[in-house]
Structure formats: structure tokens, C-alpha cells
Design an enzyme around this catalytic site. Sequence first.
Site, PDB file in Angstrom:
ATOM      1  N   ARG A 146       9.767  -3.230   7.302  1.00  0.00           N
ATOM      2  CA  ARG A 146      10.724  -2.356   6.619  1.00  0.00           C
ATOM      3  C   ARG A 146      11.066  -1.135   7.484  1.00  0.00           C
ATOM      4  O   ARG A 146      10.362  -0.807   8.424  1.00  0.00           O
ATOM      5  CB  ARG A 146      10.123  -1.839   5.296  1.00  0.00           C
ATOM      6  CG  ARG A 146      10.127  -2.823   4.173  1.00  0.00           C
ATOM      7  CD  ARG A 146       9.350  -2.322   2.975  1.00  0.00           C
ATOM      8  NE  ARG A 146       7.915  -2.334   3.216  1.00  0.00           N
ATOM      9  CZ  ARG A 146       6.991  -1.932   2.344  1.00  0.00           C
ATOM     10  NH1 ARG A 146       7.357  -1.467   1.161  1.00  0.00           N
ATOM     11  NH2 ARG A 146       5.703  -1.993   2.640  1.00  0.00           N
TER      12      ARG A 146
ATOM     13  N   LYS B 218       5.183   3.082   5.474  1.00  0.00           N
ATOM     14  CA  LYS B 218       3.746   2.974   5.182  1.00  0.00           C
ATOM     15  C   LYS B 218       2.971   4.167   5.721  1.00  0.00           C
ATOM     16  O   LYS B 218       3.417   4.900   6.598  1.00  0.00           O
ATOM     17  CB  LYS B 218       3.180   1.676   5.778  1.00  0.00           C
ATOM     18  CG  LYS B 218       3.604   0.433   5.024  1.00  0.00           C
ATOM     19  CD  LYS B 218       3.342   0.502   3.517  1.00  0.00           C
ATOM     20  CE  LYS B 218       1.879   0.389   3.160  1.00  0.00           C
ATOM     21  NZ  LYS B 218       1.680   0.442   1.677  1.00  0.00           N
TER      22      LYS B 218
ATOM     23  N   TYR C  14       4.757   6.580   1.918  1.00  0.00           N
ATOM     24  CA  TYR C  14       3.659   6.135   1.050  1.00  0.00           C
ATOM     25  C   TYR C  14       2.353   6.557   1.714  1.00  0.00           C
ATOM     26  O   TYR C  14       2.171   6.358   2.923  1.00  0.00           O
ATOM     27  CB  TYR C  14       3.676   4.606   0.883  1.00  0.00           C
ATOM     28  CG  TYR C  14       4.816   4.107   0.040  1.00  0.00           C
ATOM     29  CD1 TYR C  14       4.886   4.413  -1.313  1.00  0.00           C
ATOM     30  CD2 TYR C  14       5.821   3.324   0.596  1.00  0.00           C
ATOM     31  CE1 TYR C  14       5.942   3.961  -2.087  1.00  0.00           C
ATOM     32  CE2 TYR C  14       6.879   2.870  -0.171  1.00  0.00           C
ATOM     33  CZ  TYR C  14       6.935   3.185  -1.520  1.00  0.00           C
ATOM     34  OH  TYR C  14       7.983   2.755  -2.281  1.00  0.00           O
TER      35      TYR C  14
ATOM     36  N   HIS D 218      -1.002   6.790  -0.545  1.00  0.00           N
ATOM     37  CA  HIS D 218      -2.098   6.163  -1.307  1.00  0.00           C
ATOM     38  C   HIS D 218      -3.455   6.762  -0.930  1.00  0.00           C
ATOM     39  O   HIS D 218      -4.410   6.044  -0.613  1.00  0.00           O
ATOM     40  CB  HIS D 218      -2.096   4.639  -1.084  1.00  0.00           C
ATOM     41  CG  HIS D 218      -0.814   3.979  -1.477  1.00  0.00           C
ATOM     42  ND1 HIS D 218      -0.428   3.853  -2.802  1.00  0.00           N
ATOM     43  CD2 HIS D 218       0.185   3.420  -0.751  1.00  0.00           C
ATOM     44  CE1 HIS D 218       0.758   3.241  -2.857  1.00  0.00           C
ATOM     45  NE2 HIS D 218       1.153   2.987  -1.631  1.00  0.00           N
TER      46      HIS D 218
ATOM     47  N   GLU E 185       4.623   7.755  -3.630  1.00  0.00           N
ATOM     48  CA  GLU E 185       4.125   7.132  -4.861  1.00  0.00           C
ATOM     49  C   GLU E 185       3.726   8.126  -5.941  1.00  0.00           C
ATOM     50  O   GLU E 185       3.480   7.720  -7.079  1.00  0.00           O
ATOM     51  CB  GLU E 185       2.956   6.176  -4.555  1.00  0.00           C
ATOM     52  CG  GLU E 185       1.633   6.833  -4.189  1.00  0.00           C
ATOM     53  CD  GLU E 185       1.528   7.229  -2.720  1.00  0.00           C
ATOM     54  OE1 GLU E 185       2.523   7.076  -1.977  1.00  0.00           O
ATOM     55  OE2 GLU E 185       0.455   7.709  -2.309  1.00  0.00           O
TER      56      GLU E 185
ATOM     57  N   SER F 262       7.559  -1.664  -6.302  1.00  0.00           N
ATOM     58  CA  SER F 262       6.774  -2.363  -7.323  1.00  0.00           C
ATOM     59  C   SER F 262       7.589  -3.519  -7.892  1.00  0.00           C
ATOM     60  O   SER F 262       7.050  -4.589  -8.184  1.00  0.00           O
ATOM     61  CB  SER F 262       6.386  -1.389  -8.441  1.00  0.00           C
ATOM     62  OG  SER F 262       5.480  -0.440  -7.937  1.00  0.00           O
TER      63      SER F 262
ATOM     64  N   VAL G 191       6.095  -1.512 -13.973  1.00  0.00           N
ATOM     65  CA  VAL G 191       7.207  -2.086 -13.205  1.00  0.00           C
ATOM     66  C   VAL G 191       6.783  -3.388 -12.516  1.00  0.00           C
ATOM     67  O   VAL G 191       7.398  -4.435 -12.695  1.00  0.00           O
ATOM     68  CB  VAL G 191       7.732  -1.071 -12.165  1.00  0.00           C
ATOM     69  CG1 VAL G 191       8.824  -1.703 -11.310  1.00  0.00           C
ATOM     70  CG2 VAL G 191       8.245   0.177 -12.861  1.00  0.00           C
TER      71      VAL G 191
ATOM     72  N   ALA H 107      -2.596  -3.780  -7.006  1.00  0.00           N
ATOM     73  CA  ALA H 107      -3.138  -2.414  -7.110  1.00  0.00           C
ATOM     74  C   ALA H 107      -4.103  -2.089  -5.971  1.00  0.00           C
ATOM     75  O   ALA H 107      -4.680  -0.997  -5.931  1.00  0.00           O
ATOM     76  CB  ALA H 107      -3.823  -2.226  -8.456  1.00  0.00           C
ATOM     77  N   ILE H 108      -4.259  -3.013  -5.033  1.00  0.00           N
ATOM     78  CA  ILE H 108      -5.191  -2.807  -3.920  1.00  0.00           C
ATOM     79  C   ILE H 108      -4.830  -1.563  -3.106  1.00  0.00           C
ATOM     80  O   ILE H 108      -5.703  -0.932  -2.514  1.00  0.00           O
ATOM     81  CB  ILE H 108      -5.231  -4.074  -3.011  1.00  0.00           C
ATOM     82  CG1 ILE H 108      -6.417  -4.029  -2.067  1.00  0.00           C
ATOM     83  CG2 ILE H 108      -3.921  -4.295  -2.279  1.00  0.00           C
ATOM     84  CD1 ILE H 108      -7.750  -4.071  -2.736  1.00  0.00           C
ATOM     85  N   ASP H 109      -3.542  -1.186  -3.096  1.00  0.00           N
ATOM     86  CA  ASP H 109      -3.178   0.012  -2.322  1.00  0.00           C
ATOM     87  C   ASP H 109      -3.818   1.273  -2.910  1.00  0.00           C
ATOM     88  O   ASP H 109      -3.958   2.280  -2.221  1.00  0.00           O
ATOM     89  CB  ASP H 109      -1.655   0.156  -2.170  1.00  0.00           C
ATOM     90  CG  ASP H 109      -0.909   0.120  -3.488  1.00  0.00           C
ATOM     91  OD1 ASP H 109      -1.562   0.090  -4.554  1.00  0.00           O
ATOM     92  OD2 ASP H 109       0.334   0.115  -3.473  1.00  0.00           O
TER      93      ASP H 109
ATOM     94  N   VAL I 252      -2.827  -8.141  -0.240  1.00  0.00           N
ATOM     95  CA  VAL I 252      -2.051  -7.510   0.825  1.00  0.00           C
ATOM     96  C   VAL I 252      -1.543  -6.146   0.337  1.00  0.00           C
ATOM     97  O   VAL I 252      -1.011  -6.032  -0.770  1.00  0.00           O
ATOM     98  CB  VAL I 252      -0.880  -8.437   1.242  1.00  0.00           C
ATOM     99  CG1 VAL I 252       0.081  -7.727   2.182  1.00  0.00           C
ATOM    100  CG2 VAL I 252      -1.426  -9.715   1.870  1.00  0.00           C
TER     101      VAL I 252
ATOM    102  N   ASN J 217       0.846  -4.336   1.686  1.00  0.00           N
ATOM    103  CA  ASN J 217       2.278  -4.091   1.911  1.00  0.00           C
ATOM    104  C   ASN J 217       3.092  -5.368   1.659  1.00  0.00           C
ATOM    105  O   ASN J 217       3.804  -5.851   2.541  1.00  0.00           O
ATOM    106  CB  ASN J 217       2.538  -3.534   3.312  1.00  0.00           C
ATOM    107  CG  ASN J 217       2.009  -4.417   4.433  1.00  0.00           C
ATOM    108  OD1 ASN J 217       1.049  -5.177   4.256  1.00  0.00           O
ATOM    109  ND2 ASN J 217       2.622  -4.335   5.588  1.00  0.00           N
TER     110      ASN J 217
END
Length: 375
Positions: free
Chosen positions: A20, A79, A98, A100, A122, A137, A181, A270-272, A300, A302
Site C-alpha cells: 500500500r 504501517k 498506523y 498499534h 487507529e 477494517s 466494522v 485483532a492481532i495488530d 497477518v 497487514n
Amino acid sequence: MSQRTVTIGLPAESKDRERRVALTPSAVHTQIERGHHVLVEAGAGDGAGFPDEEYASAGADVVDDVEEVWGCDVVVKVKEPQPSEHRHFRPDLTLFAYLHLAAAPELTDALLGSGIHAYAFETLEDRHGLPLLAPMSEIAGRAAAILGAAQLSSAQGGSGTLMGGAAGVPPAKAVVIGMGVAGTMAARGLRGLDAHVTGVDIDLQRLYDHHVNGTVDATQVSETTLVGSHVQEADLVIGAALVPGARAPTVVTEAQIAAMRPGSVVVDLAIDQGGCIETARPTSLSEPTYLEHGVVHYCVTNVPGQFPRTASAALSAAVAPRLLRLADDVASGRAGTSEESAMLAGARNVDDGTIVHSAVAAALPDRPTRLPEAG
Ligand SMILES: NC(=O)c1ccc[n+]([C@@H]2O[C@H](COP(=O)([O-])OP(=O)(O)OC[C@H]3O[C@@H](n4cnc5c(N)ncnc54)[C@H](O)[C@@H]3O)[C@@H](O)[C@H]2O)c1
């Protein structure tokens, strides 16, 4: 209004297989029309189908030197900065990406140690929710349905269960945890494949809406033992629970995962934020899955990075107007008093060596913290 020109840097992404880009050429043009100067790292948009020439035509300077891009007043990227990028942090840099941080103590410490001003996509909230998280999302939720269904194929190590079943054979069972979402889009995708879908949330009003709108076949309030009985029966579990800024709540325990049928699949979006399934640990687009207790885990961090054309356009549309405001505030010495400026202030996670977001501070105690007065 006369204000100084702000330089905005748009680096190429460096996370594994991340394709991205945070701004499309047309969004770059909007920043330039506002009087700002944009430096784009050569090749930054290639993965999303936006060649350097389009950025140059939009008025940006396309440069090979990554130091020059990170030397700008504001750096906007997708990211969280990777360890190789931490050396670029400095006190007079504003970062918009982002982050996190609740699940990233090392990055947090690098930001704290540098004195940088770090704003997280986020955690930016408006009256509708999380406008910079929602587009990704939406994409991750849609993708989770497709990817999760594909992982159930025996060729991928799954149980060999087809989502929609067949005449005389019941459909697969899917459980979606967190019906915001991402969860809503995942449920819609799974329903589209004719799976039987149970939606789980702690928010009863949200479950009521899904119940009456028919997004899911069944709803379940998020209570560990009750959720466990659905998980045990499920072919596919998708995790999408979020408490903004905080570490994700653990909703599914290891014992519940161990009780699933071998070859079942878990996708924890939700791993991020640390994951809402106890056995989840971050994976990459290069190596997206691992097996634990015989269950395929796809975790993953991303997911939208593999759909860069759609995801970059959607992200850029949401980021561009907020970046205009952020750059204006930087230009005027962060004196913004507008509603948009107040929202941006809420997205600030780290500032001048302190954590300034309450949920991040709660997730990472023992670090310097300066929380705004409750209003
Ligand atoms: N892995 C990826 O590539 C990727 C991409 C995009 C988003 N995400 C992540 O997906 C997650 C969901 O994002 P979203 O935008 O859908 O959030 P959202 O705020 O729209 O929805 C989250 C939902 O979780 C619910 N929830 C909170 N605590 C819960 C609990 N204990 N049990 C059950 N439900 C609970 C909330 O009530 C809400 O309905 C976030 O962690 C987000 O960062 C991941």
C-alpha cells in the site's frame, strides 16, 4: 491565512510484502494546492499501481534518497515504522501512520526516546467511530471471509470443509468475534458463501441491530464459556474485537482452541492489537499461517497490504483531509482549535518523550505518561 510551507514526506513501505501507499497522486495534489511541499520516495506507489510519473505530475518531488523523505516536517505512511526506520525519528518530526502501540513496546520505546510527535491512524475518533481504521477494517473483514474459507481447503492444511455445504450436508459453522466494522464485513462475506454465522459482541445494542438486520444467523453475547461452546463447534473463527487504543481483550482461550476439530481455521484480525484469541501470534504475508493444537492460525498484521490498489485508494481518501489539518496545525505551531484539530489531538499517542493517550498508557505502564485533563 499566511503560514509557513510544511514539507510532507511519503516513504515507500518497508514491512514484509506491504504494497500500500498512504496517499494517491490526487491526494498529494490536494496537499500541494494547500501550499505544502510533498516529497515522495521513488517507487512508493508502484505496488498500488501509482507510478512515480503520476506523483510528479501532481506536483510532488520524487526522490531516491529516503533520508530526504524522512527529513520532512511531517511523514505520512501506512504501517508502523519498522526497526530499520527508527533511526529517522527526531524531536521535530510529526509522524502520521498506523502504530498499534499497545502491542508494540519496542516501537513505543523508540518513539519515546526520540522526542517525536506520533499520531496513530487507529485512535483518531469522530462522531461515527474510527474513520482512519474503518476503511482498512472493512477490507480486512471482507478478506478474512475469503482467506479463512480458502484455508479450510485440505490443500491448504484445512479440514476440507466447504463453507456452503451441499444438498443433504449442512453448511460450515463460522463464529465472528467483535461485530464492528471488520466483523460485520467478515460476516457478510461468510453469509454470501452460505456459511452458518454466529456473531459475538459485548455490545448488546450492536448485536440487536445485527439480529434484526439479518447480518448473522445467530448472535451471542461475549462471555467466555458461552463463546467457547460455539468455538468448539466452529469450522472457522474470525477475531475482530477491539477496545480502541488498548490491548485486545482475550475472548477465546487456548483450551477452547484445543477443543476445536483438527483442520479448523482461526483468522485473528485483532492481532495488530495483540490478538483476541489466546493462541494467536503475529504472522507475515510471506508466512501467514501456523498450526497450533491442530488448528490453522492465520494472524497477518497487514491483511489489506495484499489488496493495495483498493486499500490505498480507500486509506488515502480518509487520510488526506486529516493530513491537511495536521499539516496546517504544524505550520501554525500546533495552535489548532477547530473540531478537526481536537480529533487529531486525540490521535496523538506519543509526544515529546511521553505517552499522551490513556488506553496506550494503560497497556504500557511504567513509561513516562502525560494524559490530557478529563474534560
Ligand atoms: N490484521 C489486519 O490486517 C487488520 C486490518 C484492519 C483492522 N484490523 C483490526 O481489526 C480489529 C477490529 O477493528 P474494527 O475497526 O472492526 O473495530 P470496531 O471498533 O469497529 O469493532 C470492534 C468490536 O469489538 C467489540 N468488542 C470489544 N470488546 C469485545 C469483547 N470482549 N468481546 C467481543 N466483542 C468485543 C466492540 O463492541 C465492537 O463492536 C482491530 O484490532 C483492528 O486494528 C486488523
